[in-house]
Design a protein around this motif. Structure first.
Motif, PDB file in Angstrom:
ATOM      1  N   ALA A 179       0.823  -1.165   0.104  1.00 50.22           N
ATOM      2  CA  ALA A 179       0.089   0.068   0.029  1.00 50.22           C
ATOM      3  C   ALA A 179       0.814   1.363   0.107  1.00 50.22           C
ATOM      4  CB  ALA A 179      -0.897  -0.029   1.383  1.00 50.22           C
ATOM      5  N   LEU A 180       2.146   1.179   0.670  1.00 53.05           N
ATOM      6  CA  LEU A 180       2.970   2.196   0.833  1.00 53.05           C
ATOM      7  C   LEU A 180       3.622   2.557  -0.632  1.00 53.05           C
ATOM      8  CD1 LEU A 180       5.144   2.293   4.200  1.00 53.05           C
ATOM      9  CD2 LEU A 180       3.525   4.235   3.550  1.00 53.05           C
ATOM     10  N   ALA A 181       3.905   1.585  -1.287  1.00 54.84           N
ATOM     11  CA  ALA A 181       4.471   1.531  -2.579  1.00 54.84           C
ATOM     12  C   ALA A 181       3.390   2.139  -3.523  1.00 54.84           C
ATOM     13  CB  ALA A 181       4.912   0.362  -3.274  1.00 54.84           C
ATOM     14  N   LEU A 182       2.343   1.775  -3.614  1.00 56.31           N
ATOM     15  CA  LEU A 182       1.164   2.318  -4.399  1.00 56.31           C
ATOM     16  C   LEU A 182       0.949   3.714  -4.249  1.00 56.31           C
ATOM     17  CD1 LEU A 182      -1.142  -0.633  -4.430  1.00 56.31           C
ATOM     18  CD2 LEU A 182       0.180   0.137  -6.416  1.00 56.31           C
ATOM     19  N   GLY A 183       1.061   4.128  -2.770  1.00 55.17           N
ATOM     20  CA  GLY A 183       0.938   5.694  -2.475  1.00 55.17           C
ATOM     21  C   GLY A 183       1.951   6.318  -3.111  1.00 55.17           C
ATOM     22  N   ALA A 184       3.124   5.853  -3.028  1.00 57.74           N
ATOM     23  CA  ALA A 184       4.267   6.503  -3.598  1.00 57.74           C
ATOM     24  C   ALA A 184       4.034   6.801  -5.122  1.00 57.74           C
ATOM     25  CB  ALA A 184       5.660   5.917  -3.212  1.00 57.74           C
ATOM     26  N   GLN A 185       3.781   5.822  -5.925  1.00 56.41           N
ATOM     27  CA  GLN A 185       3.463   5.641  -6.989  1.00 56.41           C
ATOM     28  C   GLN A 185       2.640   6.687  -7.584  1.00 56.41           C
ATOM     29  OE1 GLN A 185       1.280   2.660  -9.455  1.00 56.41           O
ATOM     30  NE2 GLN A 185       3.237   1.807  -9.596  1.00 56.41           N
ATOM     31  N   ARG A 186       1.396   6.708  -6.785  1.00 59.81           N
ATOM     32  CA  ARG A 186       0.371   7.691  -6.935  1.00 59.81           C
ATOM     33  C   ARG A 186       0.744   9.154  -6.856  1.00 59.81           C
ATOM     34  NH1 ARG A 186      -2.821   4.470  -3.975  1.00 59.81           N
ATOM     35  NH2 ARG A 186      -2.787   5.643  -2.403  1.00 59.81           N
ATOM     36  N   ALA A 187       1.663   9.425  -5.689  1.00 59.09           N
ATOM     37  CA  ALA A 187       2.046  10.885  -5.479  1.00 59.09           C
ATOM     38  C   ALA A 187       3.180  11.213  -6.467  1.00 59.09           C
ATOM     39  CB  ALA A 187       3.031  10.942  -4.226  1.00 59.09           C
ATOM     40  N   THR A 188       4.006  10.259  -7.110  1.00 61.97           N
ATOM     41  CA  THR A 188       4.756  10.470  -8.377  1.00 61.97           C
ATOM     42  C   THR A 188       4.083  10.644  -9.558  1.00 61.97           C
ATOM     43  OG1 THR A 188       6.649   9.130  -7.351  1.00 61.97           O
ATOM     44  CG2 THR A 188       6.763   9.371  -9.545  1.00 61.97           C
ATOM     45  N   SER A 189       2.959  10.096  -9.589  1.00 60.69           N
ATOM     46  CA  SER A 189       2.285  10.461 -10.848  1.00 60.69           C
ATOM     47  C   SER A 189       1.401  11.734 -10.991  1.00 60.69           C
ATOM     48  CB  SER A 189       1.097   9.338 -10.987  1.00 60.69           C
ATOM     49  OG  SER A 189       0.320   9.438 -12.163  1.00 60.69           O
ATOM     50  N   GLN A 190       1.069  12.200  -9.833  1.00 65.02           N
ATOM     51  CA  GLN A 190       0.493  13.415  -9.562  1.00 65.02           C
ATOM     52  C   GLN A 190       1.458  14.576  -9.829  1.00 65.02           C
ATOM     53  OE1 GLN A 190      -2.623  14.552  -8.848  1.00 65.02           O
ATOM     54  NE2 GLN A 190      -3.455  12.532  -8.651  1.00 65.02           N
ATOM     55  N   ALA A 191       2.827  14.476  -9.272  1.00 58.67           N
ATOM     56  CA  ALA A 191       4.027  15.608  -9.615  1.00 58.67           C
ATOM     57  C   ALA A 191       4.184  15.436 -10.973  1.00 58.67           C
ATOM     58  CB  ALA A 191       5.300  14.993  -8.895  1.00 58.67           C
ATOM     59  N   ALA A 192       4.117  14.309 -12.077  1.00 52.78           N
ATOM     60  CA  ALA A 192       4.231  14.143 -13.376  1.00 52.78           C
ATOM     61  C   ALA A 192       3.289  14.888 -14.032  1.00 52.78           C
ATOM     62  CB  ALA A 192       4.298  12.887 -13.727  1.00 52.78           C
ATOM     63  N   GLN A 193       2.122  14.679 -13.458  1.00 51.91           N
ATOM     64  CA  GLN A 193       1.021  15.440 -14.136  1.00 51.91           C
ATOM     65  C   GLN A 193       1.037  17.024 -13.745  1.00 51.91           C
ATOM     66  OE1 GLN A 193      -2.964  14.239 -12.633  1.00 51.91           O
ATOM     67  NE2 GLN A 193      -4.176  15.949 -13.616  1.00 51.91           N
ATOM     68  N   ALA A 194       1.580  17.566 -12.643  1.00 52.38           N
ATOM     69  CA  ALA A 194       1.696  18.997 -12.427  1.00 52.38           C
ATOM     70  C   ALA A 194       2.593  19.580 -13.470  1.00 52.38           C
ATOM     71  CB  ALA A 194       2.060  19.148 -11.092  1.00 52.38           C
ATOM     72  N   ILE A 195       3.946  18.807 -13.700  1.00 52.97           N
ATOM     73  CA  ILE A 195       4.943  19.249 -14.443  1.00 52.97           C
ATOM     74  C   ILE A 195       4.438  19.424 -16.013  1.00 52.97           C
ATOM     75  CG2 ILE A 195       7.079  18.542 -15.573  1.00 52.97           C
ATOM     76  CD1 ILE A 195       7.791  17.347 -12.744  1.00 52.97           C
TER      77      ILE A 195
END
Length: 206
Positions: free
Chosen positions: A171-187
């Motif tokens: 669950a932590l790994a998936l949360g880290a994945q979602r946070a990274t994806s959100q950052a990519a979307q912002a960039i």
């Protein structure tokens, strides 16, 4: 005392070895790249991006996952048997590049493949914070600078967010994945805004 036959000793040693192997926990590997970000949809007009190596805090520059235990104060656990598929900074760069390229329909030419006459969006990312808190959340904060290769004008922006997670390291790994994806979307959102208007203000925050 009578000594055991060598064949019996060998059998006992082998059984102990097998038992030890059976009880050991195998290493597990995780990725920050979201499956949906893997293959970009090509843009009508070719778009090229170059993503520099991501600057990360030194404590995170390792393949092992770092986890804060609930109620553990300042203590951080280094999980030897739960690792990213590459060193964290490389895993993060690859995940961000895939996510940005996917959203822009762009081609990542960081490692080459672009003609000098083809301008590219050069992106430099710095990771400010990336805290994985067991059974609670993943907090992340990024800042970045974007500049087109044929221009001296640059734009700086930042994003911060928190992803709630459930029990377990998966669950932590998936949360880290979602946070990274959100950052990519912002960039990607900022690059898209700069494509339309080179003087566009930061649109990555939030």
């Amino acid at each position: 005392m009578k000594q055991l036959p060598r064949t019996l000793l060998g059998a006992l040693a082998l059984s102990l070895l097998v038992a030890g192997c059976a009880t050991s926990t195998p290493d597990r590997y995780y990725t920050l790249a979201a499956p949906a970000d893997a293959v970009p949809v090509p843009a009508a007009t070719p778009v090229f991006i170059e993503l520099a190596p991501v600057a990360v805090p030194e404590r995170l520059a390792r393949p092992q996952m770092l986890v804060q235990r609930v109620g553990g104060g300042a203590e951080v656990a280094v999980l030897e048997q739960h690792r990213w598929s590459a060193s964290f900074e490389n895993e993060l760069r690859d995940a961000l590049a895939a996510g940005i390229a996917s959203r822009l329909g762009a081609i990542d030419v960081t490692k080459g493949g672009r003609q000098p006459s083809q301008p590219a969006w050069r992106i430099a990312v710095q990771l400010q914070r990336f805290d994985a808190i067991e059974a609670t959340r993943v907090d992340a904060a990024f800042s970045w600078t974007v500049r087109r290769s044929d221009s001296e004008r640059s734009a700086t922006c930042q994003w911060a967010g928190s992803e709630p997670v459930g029990q377990g390291i998966d669950a932590l790994a998936l949360g880290a994945q979602r946070a990274t994806s959100q950052a990519a979307q912002a960039i990607a959102r900022q690059v898209s805004a700069l494509q339309a208007d080179p003087a566009a203000a930061c649109r990555g925050a939030g």
